[in-house]
Enzyme design. Structure first.
Site, PDB file in Angstrom:
ATOM      1  N   SER A 103       1.597  -1.624  -7.293  1.00  0.00           N
ATOM      2  CA  SER A 103       1.249  -2.803  -8.100  1.00  0.00           C
ATOM      3  C   SER A 103       0.181  -3.653  -7.404  1.00  0.00           C
ATOM      4  CB  SER A 103       2.491  -3.626  -8.454  1.00  0.00           C
ATOM      5  OG  SER A 103       3.408  -3.756  -7.411  1.00  0.00           O
ATOM      6  N   GLY A 111       2.416   4.293   1.483  1.00  0.00           N
ATOM      7  CA  GLY A 111       2.775   4.562   2.870  1.00  0.00           C
ATOM      8  C   GLY A 111       3.257   3.353   3.647  1.00  0.00           C
ATOM      9  N   LEU A 166       0.820  -1.209   0.000  1.00  0.00           N
ATOM     10  CA  LEU A 166       0.000   0.000   0.000  1.00  0.00           C
ATOM     11  C   LEU A 166       0.857   1.264   0.000  1.00  0.00           C
ATOM     12  CD1 LEU A 166      -2.670  -0.998   2.689  1.00  0.00           C
ATOM     13  CD2 LEU A 166      -3.067  -0.745   0.227  1.00  0.00           C
ATOM     14  N   LYS A 174       7.690   1.134   1.066  1.00  0.00           N
ATOM     15  CA  LYS A 174       8.402   0.608  -0.104  1.00  0.00           C
ATOM     16  C   LYS A 174       9.598   1.473  -0.493  1.00  0.00           C
ATOM     17  CE  LYS A 174       4.745   0.849  -2.632  1.00  0.00           C
ATOM     18  NZ  LYS A 174       3.907   1.426  -1.565  1.00  0.00           N
ATOM     19  N   SER A 175       9.381   2.764  -0.629  1.00  0.00           N
ATOM     20  CA  SER A 175      10.463   3.661  -1.054  1.00  0.00           C
ATOM     21  C   SER A 175      11.563   3.746  -0.005  1.00  0.00           C
ATOM     22  CB  SER A 175       9.918   5.062  -1.350  1.00  0.00           C
ATOM     23  OG  SER A 175       9.049   5.017  -2.454  1.00  0.00           O
TER      24      SER A 175
END
Length: 176
Positions: free
Chosen positions: A86, A15, A13, A18-19
């Protein structure tokens, strides 16, 4: 011996982290001189897939295009880190099948935690009806069924998440 490439696909999701994980993982891999490219979903959308919307078809096409680039880089020995929501399982599996050397990382945090972290204010806008088809609010997120790695960013520290991924890459023979 030629370096074996791999696509490391972080999904989750908005937030979820991931980054953040991608940046930390990229730093660790660069320190060890691995050839590396990062494809961040937000950056890709402003360049490679500009013009695509957020319908299921457009989201699938976005992922397909990212996957195409990943395949090119991976087969040339590059570690490709993808940070993209994704949301649909089927297209992730399609891309996995085309790339082959693919490690799926489920960056898992409960929706409530993601909403608390909402630095861009996207969840607030989605809840107010200003953003339609927002993943997790009025559009589904289909979690991976069998990811190679699951990072519970609400329960573990960043280093722990990064080390889990590095350990899996080592287990799978990608690290020298």
């Amino acid at each position: 011996m030629k370096q074996r490439g791999v696509t490391i696909w972080l999904t989750g999701l908005s937030g979820a982290g991931k980054s953040t994980i991608t940046e930390a993982l990229a730093q660790k891999l660069r320190e060890q001189d691995y050839p590396l490219e990062v494809l961040d979903g937000d950056v890709v959308r402003t360049n490679l897939t500009k013009g695509l919307g957020f319908s299921k078809e457009d989201r699938d096409e976005n992922i397909r295009r990212i996957g195409f680039v990943c395949n090119l880089l991976t087969r040339h020995g590059v570690f490709v880190l993808v940070s993209a929501i994704s949301p649909y399982r089927e297209i992730r599996e399609e891309v996995r099948g085309k790339i082959g050397d693919f490690v799926e990382v489920f960056v898992n945090a409960p929706l409530a935690v993601c909403e608390q972290r909402d630095v861009k204010g996207l969840y607030k806008r989605a809840r107010a009806g200003e953003i339609k088809s927002f993943t997790g609010i009025d559009d589904p997120y289909e979690p991976p069924l069998n990811p190679e790695v699951e990072c519970r960013t609400d329960l573990e520290e960043l280093d722990e998440s990064v080390n889990k991924i590095l350990h899996k890459l080592d287990q799978l023979g990608y690290l020298r």
